[in-house]
Design a protein around this motif. Structure first.
Motif, PDB file in Angstrom:
ATOM      1  N   TYR A  90       4.416   3.853  -7.324  1.00 37.23           N
ATOM      2  CA  TYR A  90       4.974   3.800  -5.964  1.00 37.23           C
ATOM      3  C   TYR A  90       3.977   3.139  -5.019  1.00 37.23           C
ATOM      4  O   TYR A  90       2.765   3.148  -5.254  1.00 37.23           O
ATOM      5  N   THR A  91       4.482   2.576  -3.958  1.00 36.06           N
ATOM      6  CA  THR A  91       3.640   2.067  -2.881  1.00 36.06           C
ATOM      7  C   THR A  91       4.192   2.596  -1.564  1.00 36.06           C
ATOM      8  O   THR A  91       5.125   3.403  -1.546  1.00 36.06           O
ATOM      9  N   ILE A  92       3.612   2.160  -0.463  1.00 35.68           N
ATOM     10  CA  ILE A  92       4.018   2.641   0.861  1.00 35.68           C
ATOM     11  C   ILE A  92       4.420   1.463   1.740  1.00 35.68           C
ATOM     12  O   ILE A  92       3.725   0.446   1.794  1.00 35.68           O
ATOM     13  N   ASP A  93       5.532   1.620   2.406  1.00 39.77           N
ATOM     14  CA  ASP A  93       5.956   0.648   3.417  1.00 39.77           C
ATOM     15  C   ASP A  93       5.195   0.970   4.701  1.00 39.77           C
ATOM     16  O   ASP A  93       5.479   1.965   5.363  1.00 39.77           O
ATOM     17  N   THR A  94       4.216   0.155   5.035  1.00 40.71           N
ATOM     18  CA  THR A  94       3.363   0.441   6.195  1.00 40.71           C
ATOM     19  C   THR A  94       4.080   0.233   7.527  1.00 40.71           C
ATOM     20  O   THR A  94       3.522   0.537   8.578  1.00 40.71           O
ATOM     21  N   ASN A  95       5.301  -0.276   7.487  1.00 40.45           N
ATOM     22  CA  ASN A  95       6.095  -0.377   8.715  1.00 40.45           C
ATOM     23  C   ASN A  95       6.732   0.960   9.073  1.00 40.45           C
ATOM     24  O   ASN A  95       6.877   1.303  10.252  1.00 40.45           O
TER      25      ASN A  95
END
Length: 433
Positions: free
Chosen positions: A252-257
């Protein structure tokens, strides 16, 4: 995440109360943990008293005395501190509102409010004691039961526990402590549970021996309370985002928006690291040293949210990560890729373990065994959660355990030994009788 109660009220209720910025979310849950632990401990002590395993001690008290000099000074000091700092926030609102936490821990405050409230509290103490004073003070003997001692026990546990937690954390992270000792000691994060447990246990058992407690009954009474308090304390870690999270979940990653969790191919983890090289280079010398393990949510558990398996801790209290898009303020960081939310796992598991201890407490009749079971359950839970947590590892004869793994292993061994000894002694006592 909610660094302090201001953010919690704003997000959950849509209410903005700037004064709540001084109440840290982590500290709030720690306070709740102590209160919950005190409630469970009191209930168990009363039960053991009814069984005759804990007895009261007669003590002499004197009633009708006027306020002593120490009482007046104590009330004046407490009143001055509250007035100087808490009321000082309102007297110096223009300065304090910019950073309430920094204001509380600075030398700033209102001298006038401090003197006024200090004098008021000392005067009130003098008045109430004088009103109840007798021409001739009376001495009487009262029976003080163990559950009457709970406030003393909780205060001692709080002080000794927090001190021990800080000491063990800084020993485990010695380089960080040396780099900024004042910041390490005063920060709201950085508490090692086992350090607090060990130091608090030494202090409480020493106190209990002086008060002639049945130690085995006391530790059995404390076992469910300790497990519940730990679960609630972990809520503070999770909801504040104090850095006590797990390794990276490279599925998983993170949507920094938005701060939301997003699935990705584990092979893309290196690309995410390179994209956020400025963040990772501050903590790791190379990509190979970044702890991560890919685990995607199983299809059978598709109804569960992704953040249960990987989370970015947006707006975390330690301000770690990269900038959240469109966020202005003190807490605008989110981790660039998702980590395992290990505090959340411990909350769930420890609440279950509390239920187990609570359910068997009346069925296990050998004194001391419940506490032995607690040590085993606590040690096993912590040992396995360490496998996906970020912690300092030691090099011991080719093995690389964390501090918590070492202590949790000793707790399991200690729990087995205690159960064996207490059951053996109980069997021998039954044969003699």
């Amino acid at each position: 995440m909610y660094p302090n109660l201001y953010y919690a009220f704003r997000d959950l209720l849509g209410i903005e109360i700037p004064f709540l910025k001084i109440f840290q979310t982590f500290g709030f849950f720690v306070a709740i943990a102590f209160l919950a632990g005190a409630y469970i401990l009191t209930r168990e002590l009363k039960r053991y008293e009814a069984l005759g395993l804990l007895k009261g001690i007669p003590e002499k008290i004197t009633t009708g005395l006027p306020a002593s000099q120490g009482e007046l000074i104590g009330n004046a000091v407490v009143g001055f501190f509250i007035g100087y700092k808490i009321l000082g926030i309102f007297f110096q609102w223009d300065t304090a509102s910019q950073d309430l936490q920094a204001f509380v821990f600075s030398s700033q405050g209102s001298l006038f409010a401090g003197i006024l409230l200090g004098a008021a509290m000392a005067g009130y103490k003098y008045y109430t004691k004088k009103k109840a004073a007798l021409p001739q003070p009376k001495e009487q003997v009262v029976m003080v039961m163990p559950h009457h001692r709970v406030p003393d026990i909780i205060v001692m546990a709080a002080i000794a526990g927090l001190l021990g937690a800080k000491i063990f954390h800084n020993l485990e992270n010695w380089n960080d402590f040396v780099h900024d000792p004042i910041g390490a000691l005063l920060s709201f994060s950085g508490l090692t549970f086992y350090g607090g447990l060990i130091v608090a246990a030494i202090v409480i058992i020493s106190y209990a021996r002086k008060r002639q407690f049945n130690i085995r009954a006391l530790i059995d009474s404390a076992a469910p309370a300790l497990m519940l308090a730990y679960a609630i304390g972990r809520m503070g870690c999770h909801f504040s985002g104090d850095g006590d999270w797990g390794i990276y979940n490279s599925a998983y990653t993170i949507d920094t928006n938005t701060g939301h969790t997003v699935k990705m191919a584990p092979a893309n983890f290196t690309d995410v690291v390179q994209k956020n090289a400025g963040f990772f280079q501050q903590q790791y010398a190379s990509v190979e040293q970044i702890p991560h393990a890919a685990f995607e949510k199983p299809g059978a558990l598709g109804f569960l949210p992704d953040w249960l398996f990987a989370y970015g801790y947006p707006h975390n209290v330690i301000k770690e990560g990269v900038q959240l898009a469109g966020c202005d303020g003190q807490y605008c960081k989110v981790l660039p890729t998702a980590v395992y939310p290990t505090p959340l796992y411990e909350i769930i598991v420890c609440l279950i373990l509390f239920g187990i201890l609570w359910g068997i407490r009346k069925k296990v009749t050998t004194p001391g065994v419940i506490f032995g079971i607690y040590l085993i359950l606590n040690g096993v839970e912590r040992f396995f959660i360490e496998k996906i947590r970020v912690d300092t590892r030691y090099d011991i004869f080719g093995f690389h355990p964390t501090q918590a793994e070492i202590i949790s292993t000793l707790l399991v061994i200690g729990g087995i030994v205690l159960i064996s000894i207490y059951r053996k002694n109980n069997t021998a006592a039954n044969k003699l009788s």
